[in-house]
Every structure is written in C-alpha cells, then in structure tokens.
Design a protein around this motif. Structure first.
Motif, PDB file in Angstrom:
ATOM      1  N   LYS A  66      -9.592   0.129  -5.550  1.00  0.00           N
ATOM      2  CA  LYS A  66      -9.085  -0.517  -4.459  1.00  0.00           C
ATOM      3  C   LYS A  66      -7.800  -0.412  -3.950  1.00  0.00           C
ATOM      4  CE  LYS A  66     -11.865  -4.464  -5.577  1.00  0.00           C
ATOM      5  NZ  LYS A  66     -12.217  -5.699  -6.667  1.00  0.00           N
ATOM      6  N   LEU A  99      -6.693   2.186  -1.795  1.00  0.00           N
ATOM      7  CA  LEU A  99      -7.443   1.891  -0.502  1.00  0.00           C
ATOM      8  C   LEU A  99      -6.964   1.828   0.286  1.00  0.00           C
ATOM      9  CD1 LEU A  99     -11.188   1.293  -1.261  1.00  0.00           C
ATOM     10  CD2 LEU A  99     -10.569   3.135   0.190  1.00  0.00           C
ATOM     11  N   GLU A 144      -6.252  -0.783   3.900  1.00  0.00           N
ATOM     12  CA  GLU A 144      -7.387  -1.322   3.342  1.00  0.00           C
ATOM     13  C   GLU A 144      -7.576  -2.621   2.660  1.00  0.00           C
ATOM     14  OE1 GLU A 144     -11.298   0.871   3.382  1.00  0.00           O
ATOM     15  OE2 GLU A 144     -10.244   2.677   5.322  1.00  0.00           O
ATOM     16  N   GLY A 145      -8.254  -3.295   2.859  1.00  0.00           N
ATOM     17  CA  GLY A 145      -8.101  -4.530   1.710  1.00  0.00           C
ATOM     18  C   GLY A 145      -6.412  -5.011   1.634  1.00  0.00           C
TER      19      GLY A 145
END
Length: 94
Positions: free
Chosen positions: A68, A71, A77-78
């Motif tokens: 996570k 990314l 992202e996120g």
C-alpha cells in the motif's frame, strides 16, 4: 542503449530498471513506469516506513501494508507512501 521510461516518481524520462523489482502485475507496472532513481528513492522511503512503523518483511500482514505504501509513493494511489507522521530526519525526537 539504456532503456528509458517516463518515470512517475521523477516526472521525467530517466533510465529504467533492468528487470521488474517486484512480483506480479505490480512488478510489471513498476518496471514500465519507474526509473532506477525513482526505485532508489522508494527503497530509501521503505527503510524509513519499516523503521518508523516497526514492520517486518517476514510478516504477510506487513507485506500488504508495504505494498500500500509502495502504491502511494510510486503512483500516488491511496493514503499511504508519505513520510510517517512525526518523522524527523536524523533520528530527532518527535
């Protein structure tokens, strides 16, 4: 001739990686979109994230969290991938 990529980290063309640095589709995506220098910056951030959060690469739950962060750092992202809250370079106190 060196393989060049439009690096999503550096926001410019730069020398690409020799091979995917991660397994699966994510590794292929990184190979196609992240430069050597961009990957080096990620590895530096990864050390910080592991140390600040007390993560272990041997723990499957931690690997999911690390992905996570990957990314977030590489592709925006996120909500992960940023410098950990309260982090001070050089080991300074929070």
């Amino acid at each position: 001739m060196k393989r060049m990529v439009d690096c999503v980290v550096l926001k410019r063309k730069a020398e690409g990686l020799d091979k995917p640095p991660h397994p699966g589709e994510l590794g292929k995506r990184i190979y196609e979109n992240v430069s050597r220098e961009g990957w080096k910056q990620w590895l530096e951030r990864l050390v910080m994230i592991i140390n600040e959060n007390g993560l272990s690469t041997a723990d499957p739950n931690n690997l999911s969290l690390i992905e996570k962060h990957m990314l977030g750092f590489l592709f925006g992202e996120g909500d992960y991938g940023q410098v950990p809250a309260g982090y001070r370079a050089g080991g300074g106190k929070k």
